[in-house]
Motif scaffolding. Structure first.
Motif, mmCIF file in Angstrom:
data_model
loop_
_atom_site.group_PDB
_atom_site.id
_atom_site.type_symbol
_atom_site.label_atom_id
_atom_site.label_comp_id
_atom_site.label_asym_id
_atom_site.label_seq_id
_atom_site.Cartn_x
_atom_site.Cartn_y
_atom_site.Cartn_z
ATOM 1 N N MET A 171 36.794 40.664 36.398
ATOM 2 C CA MET A 171 37.437 39.629 36.344
ATOM 3 C C MET A 171 37.634 38.364 37.609
ATOM 4 O O MET A 171 38.149 39.429 38.998
ATOM 5 C CB MET A 171 39.081 39.814 35.744
ATOM 6 C CG MET A 171 39.029 39.885 34.344
ATOM 7 S SD MET A 171 40.627 40.230 33.376
ATOM 8 C CE MET A 171 40.559 41.999 33.961
ATOM 9 N N TYR A 173 40.236 35.243 39.143
ATOM 10 C CA TYR A 173 41.175 33.998 38.647
ATOM 11 C C TYR A 173 41.196 32.936 39.173
ATOM 12 O O TYR A 173 41.263 33.768 40.448
ATOM 13 C CB TYR A 173 42.522 34.418 38.635
ATOM 14 C CG TYR A 173 42.795 35.890 37.691
ATOM 15 C CD1 TYR A 173 42.513 37.030 38.158
ATOM 16 C CD2 TYR A 173 43.286 35.651 36.690
ATOM 17 C CE1 TYR A 173 43.018 38.504 36.652
ATOM 18 C CE2 TYR A 173 43.686 36.411 35.694
ATOM 19 C CZ TYR A 173 43.363 37.976 35.832
ATOM 20 O OH TYR A 173 44.030 39.002 34.936
ATOM 21 N N LEU A 184 46.801 35.615 33.839
ATOM 22 C CA LEU A 184 46.062 35.880 31.598
ATOM 23 C C LEU A 184 48.026 35.896 31.813
ATOM 24 O O LEU A 184 49.353 36.942 31.489
ATOM 25 C CB LEU A 184 46.600 37.182 32.180
ATOM 26 C CG LEU A 184 45.465 38.295 30.825
ATOM 27 C CD1 LEU A 184 45.026 36.991 29.868
ATOM 28 C CD2 LEU A 184 45.226 39.616 31.683
ATOM 29 N N HIS A 187 50.841 39.618 27.971
ATOM 30 C CA HIS A 187 50.967 40.674 26.553
ATOM 31 C C HIS A 187 50.889 41.645 26.616
ATOM 32 O O HIS A 187 51.046 42.431 27.443
ATOM 33 C CB HIS A 187 48.979 40.011 26.367
ATOM 34 C CG HIS A 187 48.306 40.165 27.557
ATOM 35 N ND1 HIS A 187 47.973 40.133 28.173
ATOM 36 C CD2 HIS A 187 47.279 41.777 27.656
ATOM 37 C CE1 HIS A 187 47.861 41.046 29.471
ATOM 38 N NE2 HIS A 187 46.778 41.472 29.055
ATOM 39 N N ASP A 189 48.432 45.333 25.545
ATOM 40 C CA ASP A 189 47.005 45.605 25.305
ATOM 41 C C ASP A 189 47.367 46.542 23.728
ATOM 42 O O ASP A 189 48.325 47.129 23.558
ATOM 43 C CB ASP A 189 46.331 46.697 26.219
ATOM 44 C CG ASP A 189 46.241 45.656 28.097
ATOM 45 O OD1 ASP A 189 46.961 44.324 27.903
ATOM 46 O OD2 ASP A 189 46.043 46.847 28.946
ATOM 47 N N VAL A 196 43.826 49.281 35.723
ATOM 48 C CA VAL A 196 43.152 48.331 36.287
ATOM 49 C C VAL A 196 42.995 48.310 37.620
ATOM 50 O O VAL A 196 44.027 49.110 38.250
ATOM 51 C CB VAL A 196 44.534 47.138 35.969
ATOM 52 C CG1 VAL A 196 44.315 45.918 36.963
ATOM 53 C CG2 VAL A 196 44.341 47.004 34.928
ATOM 54 N N LEU A 204 50.092 40.827 39.288
ATOM 55 C CA LEU A 204 49.541 40.844 37.708
ATOM 56 C C LEU A 204 51.502 41.317 37.724
ATOM 57 O O LEU A 204 51.720 41.979 38.929
ATOM 58 C CB LEU A 204 48.928 42.772 38.060
ATOM 59 C CG LEU A 204 49.481 43.852 36.929
ATOM 60 C CD1 LEU A 204 49.174 42.698 35.327
ATOM 61 C CD2 LEU A 204 48.792 45.005 36.411
ATOM 62 N N HIS A 243 52.534 42.848 30.030
ATOM 63 C CA HIS A 243 52.450 42.005 30.870
ATOM 64 C C HIS A 243 51.663 40.765 31.324
ATOM 65 O O HIS A 243 51.343 40.636 30.020
ATOM 66 C CB HIS A 243 51.362 43.598 31.919
ATOM 67 C CG HIS A 243 50.294 43.393 30.989
ATOM 68 N ND1 HIS A 243 50.533 44.232 30.009
ATOM 69 C CD2 HIS A 243 49.033 43.228 31.381
ATOM 70 C CE1 HIS A 243 49.521 44.869 29.390
ATOM 71 N NE2 HIS A 243 48.581 44.016 30.103
ATOM 72 N N VAL A 245 49.409 37.982 34.444
ATOM 73 C CA VAL A 245 49.382 37.514 35.620
ATOM 74 C C VAL A 245 49.362 36.183 36.242
ATOM 75 O O VAL A 245 49.149 35.138 35.362
ATOM 76 C CB VAL A 245 47.442 37.954 35.587
ATOM 77 C CG1 VAL A 245 46.476 37.682 37.110
ATOM 78 C CG2 VAL A 245 46.629 39.577 35.443
ATOM 79 N N ARG A 252 42.114 35.913 42.647
ATOM 80 C CA ARG A 252 42.827 37.450 42.605
ATOM 81 C C ARG A 252 40.754 37.739 41.249
ATOM 82 O O ARG A 252 40.473 37.171 40.673
ATOM 83 C CB ARG A 252 43.433 37.191 42.073
ATOM 84 C CG ARG A 252 44.158 38.513 41.778
ATOM 85 C CD ARG A 252 45.069 37.952 40.627
ATOM 86 N NE ARG A 252 45.565 39.278 40.652
ATOM 87 C CZ ARG A 252 44.750 40.808 39.825
ATOM 88 N NH1 ARG A 252 44.429 40.375 38.322
ATOM 89 N NH2 ARG A 252 45.657 41.617 39.209
ATOM 90 N N SER A 254 39.720 41.259 40.338
ATOM 91 C CA SER A 254 40.207 43.148 39.002
ATOM 92 C C SER A 254 39.286 43.234 38.779
ATOM 93 O O SER A 254 38.039 42.425 37.815
ATOM 94 C CB SER A 254 41.188 42.130 38.831
ATOM 95 O OG SER A 254 41.305 41.545 37.470
ATOM 96 N N ALA A 256 38.914 45.448 34.610
ATOM 97 C CA ALA A 256 40.647 46.860 33.683
ATOM 98 C C ALA A 256 39.530 47.253 33.186
ATOM 99 O O ALA A 256 38.635 46.515 32.716
ATOM 100 C CB ALA A 256 40.662 45.058 32.975
ATOM 101 N N PHE A 258 39.046 49.388 28.940
ATOM 102 C CA PHE A 258 39.703 49.095 28.268
ATOM 103 C C PHE A 258 39.324 50.948 27.574
ATOM 104 O O PHE A 258 38.017 50.025 26.565
ATOM 105 C CB PHE A 258 39.944 48.483 27.247
ATOM 106 C CG PHE A 258 40.683 47.340 28.188
ATOM 107 C CD1 PHE A 258 41.913 47.475 27.520
ATOM 108 C CD2 PHE A 258 39.515 46.421 28.801
ATOM 109 C CE1 PHE A 258 42.241 45.422 28.455
ATOM 110 C CE2 PHE A 258 40.233 45.106 29.411
ATOM 111 C CZ PHE A 258 41.333 44.861 29.935
#
Ligand SMILES: O=C(O)CCC(=O)C(=O)O
Ligand SMILES: [Fe+2]
Length: 276
Positions: A171, A173, A184, A187, A189, A196, A204, A243, A245, A252, A254, A256, A258
């Protein structure tokens, strides 16, 4: 464990090296994971078995991809009519979205769903190497959670033996503006376990007892959090934490990962879960 509102730090070395505290080391590290997942739903893993250079290469090459002009990036758009669980490839959040980022989604390379950008050179190799290492770490953390929940050995491994729904998202940002800085929205997960990696920018944040705790960037470490599936299986003993962002004035980056369950799986609390 770190004090003062920072995320708990868990050293996973005992799971890789028998000499690192022996059986007692494994028991203590398992206890640290259990405690972190009970209190925060998040921890910072160190000595996690993913080489620092594998992580930094994947993050750097994805940053190099996002720095390309939009029309170049658009070439890695998802193929029409894909049967992947989600469209693999490059996308950005629509302009009206509250979430201000763009991303490249990848599945297990063996599945053949992925749309890799041609540039920068080495992107595919770096991302696939990182993906493979995160899969190994996911399997390990799943074993540890199995123990944390007092389940019979290998229970979660058998329960969740299909790796076809895992995915990784690289990602970027966009810089915050004077008016807004949501990267973000808050939310939880929905999956089992998330990893991450982030660059040095930060942003974050994890909700703990009504306060936002920053997950500060620390080179070489991986932020681990558990998702709704584990929270439900554990009968709410382990926590899928909220959490978000928050964007800073600069881009930025990152990554992630899943670790999921099969999309059709019915999830309900497991009988006999014991979390001390
Ligand atoms: O970019 C991050 O640091 C976190 C991403 C995240 O929470 C998510 O994609 O669910
Ligand atoms: Fe998340």
């Amino acid at each position: 464990m770190a004090a003062g509102g920072a995320l708990p730090v868990v050293d996973l070395a005992p799971f890789f090296n028998e000499d690192d505290g022996g059986r007692g080391g494994v028991v203590r590290a398992t206890e640290a994971v259990r405690e972190a997942c009970r209190t925060h739903g998040f921890f910072r893993a160190v000595n996690h078995g993913v080489p620092a250079e594998v992580m930094s290469r994947a993050l750097e090459l994805s940053a190099a991809f996002f720095a390309l002009p939009d029309d170049e990036k658009a070439r890695a758009r998802p193929a029409e009519g894909t049967v992947a669980p989600l469209p693999a490839g490059y996308a950005r959040q629509p302009a009206h979205s509250a979430d201000k980022h763009e991303y490249v989604l990848v599945f297990d390379p063996k599945l053949g769903f992925n749309e890799y950008p041609a540039e920068p050179a080495g992107f595919r190799e770096a991302v696939e190497e990182c993906y493979a290492k995160f899969t190994e770490l996911g399997l390990l953390v799943q074993e540890v959670l199995n123990e944390c929940m007092g389940l019979p050995p290998g229970f979660l491994r058998d329960y969740n033996g299909d790796r076809g729904f895992d995915f990784m998202s690289a990602m970027r940002y966009f810089p915050a503006t004077e008016e807004e800085n949501n990267g973000l929205s808050a939310h939880e997960d929905g999956n089992c376990i998330t990893f991450v990696l982030q660059d040095g920018v930060g942003g974050l944040e994890v909700l703990k007892d009504g306060e936002w705790v920053p997950a500060e960037p620390v080179d070489g470490s991986i932020i681990v959090n558990i998702g709704d599936v584990i929270q439900v299986l554990s009968n709410n003993k382990l926590k899928s934490a909220t959490h978000q962002v928050v964007r800073k004035p600069v881009h930025r980056h990152s990554l992630a990962f899943f670790f999921n369950v099969h999309g059709d799986k019915w999830i309900e609390p497991l009988p006999g879960v014991r979390v001390q």
